[in-house]
Write a protein that holds these residues in place. Structure first.
Motif, PDB file in Angstrom:
ATOM      1  N   GLN A 186       2.700   6.000  -3.117  1.00 36.57           N
ATOM      2  CA  GLN A 186       4.104   6.243  -3.489  1.00 36.57           C
ATOM      3  C   GLN A 186       3.450   7.275  -5.007  1.00 36.57           C
ATOM      4  O   GLN A 186       3.429   8.307  -5.706  1.00 36.57           O
ATOM      5  CB  GLN A 186       5.523   6.656  -3.200  1.00 36.57           C
ATOM      6  N   ALA A 187       3.221   5.718  -5.381  1.00 37.18           N
ATOM      7  CA  ALA A 187       3.212   5.987  -7.288  1.00 37.18           C
ATOM      8  C   ALA A 187       2.305   6.218  -7.443  1.00 37.18           C
ATOM      9  O   ALA A 187       2.220   7.841  -7.909  1.00 37.18           O
ATOM     10  CB  ALA A 187       2.619   4.076  -7.738  1.00 37.18           C
TER      11      ALA A 187
ATOM     12  N   MET B 223      -6.774   5.980  -2.257  1.00 33.33           N
ATOM     13  CA  MET B 223      -4.612   6.666  -1.542  1.00 33.33           C
ATOM     14  C   MET B 223      -5.070   7.688  -0.883  1.00 33.33           C
ATOM     15  O   MET B 223      -4.532   8.097   0.198  1.00 33.33           O
ATOM     16  CB  MET B 223      -4.362   6.270  -2.671  1.00 33.33           C
TER      17      MET B 223
ATOM     18  N   ILE C 135      -4.626   1.543  -9.092  1.00 33.24           N
ATOM     19  CA  ILE C 135      -4.775   1.386  -8.344  1.00 33.24           C
ATOM     20  C   ILE C 135      -6.185   2.789  -7.467  1.00 33.24           C
ATOM     21  O   ILE C 135      -6.112   3.070  -8.832  1.00 33.24           O
ATOM     22  CB  ILE C 135      -3.486   2.614  -7.390  1.00 33.24           C
ATOM     23  N   PRO C 136      -6.826   2.467  -6.388  1.00 36.04           N
ATOM     24  CA  PRO C 136      -7.780   3.361  -5.951  1.00 36.04           C
ATOM     25  C   PRO C 136      -7.031   4.071  -5.748  1.00 36.04           C
ATOM     26  O   PRO C 136      -6.901   4.417  -4.350  1.00 36.04           O
ATOM     27  CB  PRO C 136      -8.373   2.334  -4.744  1.00 36.04           C
TER      28      PRO C 136
ATOM     29  N   ALA D 287       2.135   1.681  -3.045  1.00 38.06           N
ATOM     30  CA  ALA D 287       1.300   2.548  -4.471  1.00 38.06           C
ATOM     31  C   ALA D 287       0.706   3.509  -3.750  1.00 38.06           C
ATOM     32  O   ALA D 287       0.403   4.755  -4.556  1.00 38.06           O
ATOM     33  CB  ALA D 287      -0.022   1.627  -3.830  1.00 38.06           C
TER      34      ALA D 287
ATOM     35  N   VAL E 181       0.814  -0.869  -0.555  1.00 34.46           N
ATOM     36  CA  VAL E 181       0.133  -0.098   0.247  1.00 34.46           C
ATOM     37  C   VAL E 181       0.915   1.814  -0.272  1.00 34.46           C
ATOM     38  O   VAL E 181       0.278   1.886  -0.770  1.00 34.46           O
ATOM     39  CB  VAL E 181      -0.883  -0.240   1.281  1.00 34.46           C
TER      40      VAL E 181
END
Ligand SMILES: Nc1ncnc2c1ncn2[C@@H]1O[C@H](COP(=O)(O)OP(=O)(O)O)[C@@H](O)[C@H]1O
Ligand SMILES: [Mg+2]
Lengths: 256, 290
Positions: free
Chosen positions: B169-170, B188, B183-184, B167, B164
């Protein structure tokens, strides 16, 4: 085999600008399909519409018999459609390995992720030694490899590739296209390849569509398109010698 | 020398708190391009909520702290889902106005619920002191240093190693690409708000024995904002180091400089930093694509 995806009469807008004007095409299961078109023809917009980044105002995208044109991108990727976007769009400060891991975000089988990363390194050996580097520090070709690898990590049934040859040297283009063909052959992954570089694309594609100003104006097998005079002249830049007289009055493209 | 060391530790501790609040600014900014001017108010509210659990309900200090963090995390997440999300994509100016407004509402609400009095939150470390040679260090300050170090490690591990965290960071580096990876992104962002509210709560609880709790506790947000800017507004270690710098400047200017300098010294440093290196001392390398 039947069609994995059928696109019917989609119309997609940027505000008041109509970018896709009723395009229809089929993507047969297991094939490499290419959509060719000049800059601004609407290639990227078509891929954005399929992957859920944009919704079409009219028309339908049916994938495995199911209408997906109103779905959000995170749902679409869950159905097995992965996009390799124009300009790579990596996560620049994450390492190459983490970029690949993020590509597997939708998957439940976390144990298999490590072995899939190994497989990507097998396809693109130069990435292995860069695994710990931030993706933003890689060269253009390596970034394109990461972008393709990241899409593969979702174990997609269909990959949408947006101009993978853009800005790369002919040698790198050849290398990347070989991998694209390998992915298609070995895994039976269906591929939608959008390109301006018609020559390379038609050599690997089973089927091609030509897009102009948001409309599909020609459809045929890859081999047949390579032989057509119009395509040769306008997309491959080959001018046939000896038919000069004929060419003069044929200057307009025949599909107009 | 002993006095200097003692002051140094105290300044370091206060700076750590600024750093934690600054970290909240940076987390939210990196994730959603929103500068949350209500970050100081989250600190204040977190301290009040902890006060309610520990003093008014009489719970164990650690249980109360944990409950306060959970409560505030939910509050932060909801704040994003219900209010902030609606103005994403609007001009930067409207997000500034919105978060300033949220801060004012939170301050007034706190005044209504807890009244204008100053409250104190007894901690398990209150009286204890440690002696190292001639240096007397109070357990309160040491606990602040330890908590910051621990929290830093936990956050580092979370962002570096968890699925998580990666994700998140992404999503903050390339929102659209993250969305395309499944990724939701909206969830996030709310998660980042929740995390940053929880960190603010810890900062508030750490600050309580030094500053006491009242509705003006949110003023710490201003110092933290300066810290975040010095740190480059995008770098998490930068935010903490910026906070420590401001904490030390605050303390030493109060002791060694003429009266009145304490309140402005850190802003003078901020201006100098901005003039000399506009990207902040730890400015992120490479610009983020929007
Ligand atoms: N963000 C945008 N806003 C407005 N118009 C756009 C935008 N992106 C693309 N267009 C327009 O839509 C048309 C198709 O663009 P695009 O799909 O990017 O073409 P291609 O990928 O084939 O180069 C172009 O005429 C372009 O000007
Ligand atoms: Mg394009």
């Amino acid at each position: 085999m039947g069609n994995l995806m059928e696109v019917r009469n989609i119309e997609t807008y940027y505000g008041p600008t109509m970018a896709i004007r009723g395009a229809s095409f089929d993507v047969p299961q297991g094939e490499i399909v290419t959509i060719l078109g000049a800059n601004g023809a609407g290639k990227t917009t078509i891929l954005k519409t399929i992957s859920g980044i944009m919704d079409p105002q009219k028309g339908s995208v049916s994938y495995q018999g199911r209408e997906i044109q109103k779905m959000d991108p995170d749902r679409v990727v869950g159905l097995g459609i992965s996009l390799v976007p124009e300009g790579r769009e990596l996560f620049p400060f994450l390492s190459v390995r983490d970029n690949l891991k993020v590509g597997a975000y939708t998957r439940r089988d976390h144990a298999a992720v490590a072995s899939d990363i190994e497989r990507i390194f097998e396809y693109f050996p130069s990435l292995r030694e860069r695994a710990g580097r931030p993706a933003g520090m890689l060269s253009g070709g390596e970034q394109q490899m990461v972008a393709i690898g990241r899409a593969l990590m979702a174990r997609p049934k269909m990959i949408l590739l947006d101009e993978p040859s853009l800005g790369l040297s002919p040698k790198l283009v050849k290398e990347i296209f070989e991998i694209i063909v390998r992915i298609n052959r070995e895994n039976g992954t269906t591929i939608v390849l959008v390109e301006q570089n018609a020559n390379v694309a038609l050599q690997v594609a089973h089927r091609g569509y030509i897009l102009e100003l948001g409309r599909i104006v020609m459809a045929d097998t890859g081999a047949a398109l390579l032989q057509k005079d119009d395509v040769r002249e306008f997309y491959l830049g080959i001018k046939d010698q000896g038919v000069r007289g004929v060419r003069r009055w044929k200057k307009r493209k025949t599909w107009r | 020398m002993a006095e200097f060391l003692q002051l140094f530790v105290n300044g370091l501790a206060v700076g750590c708190i600024y750093g934690l609040v600054a970290l909240g600014f940076v987390l939210i900014y990196k994730a959603g391009e929103v500068v949350n001017f209500a970050q100081g108010e989250l600190v204040m509210l977190g301290a009040f909520v902890a006060f309610t659990f520990v003093v008014q309900f009489g719970l164990n200090y650690w249980v109360g702290l944990a409950l306060a963090m959970v409560t505030m995390a939910i509050f932060g997440g909801l704040l994003d889902m219900i209010v902030v999300r609606r103005i994403i994509g609007q001009p930067q100016f409207s997000t500034v106005m919105l978060t300033i407004g949220i801060g004012v509402v939170m301050r007034s609400a706190a005044a209504m619920v807890w009244g204008p009095e100053t409250r104190s939150l007894p901690t398990p470390f209150d009286a204890a002191t440690f002696r190292f040679g001639g240096v007397v260090l109070s357990a309160v300050y040491l606990s602040i240093l330890a908590t910051t170090a621990l929290l830093g490690l936990i956050l580092f591990g979370f962002f570096r190693f968890s699925r998580v965290g990666t994700a998140m960071q992404a999503a903050s580096q390339n929102q659209l690409a993250a969305y395309c990876m499944g990724i939701p992104v909206k969830r996030m962002l709310s998660g980042v708000w929740a995390l940053s509210a929880a960190v603010a709560t810890i900062a508030g609880v750490l600050l309580a024995p030094i500053n006491l709790i009242d509705t003006n506790l949110g003023a710490v947000g201003l110092k933290a904002f300066a810290a975040a800017v010095i740190g480059g507004f995008g770098s998490i270690p930068g935010a903490v180091l910026g906070g420590i710098l401001i904490g030390l400047i605050d303390l030493f200017s109060g002791v060694y400089l003429p009266q009145g300098f304490k309140d402005i010294a850190s802003y003078i440093v901020l201006l100098v930093v901005l003039v000399v290196c506009p990207q902040g001392l730890f400015g992120a390398v490479g610009r983020k694509k929007v």
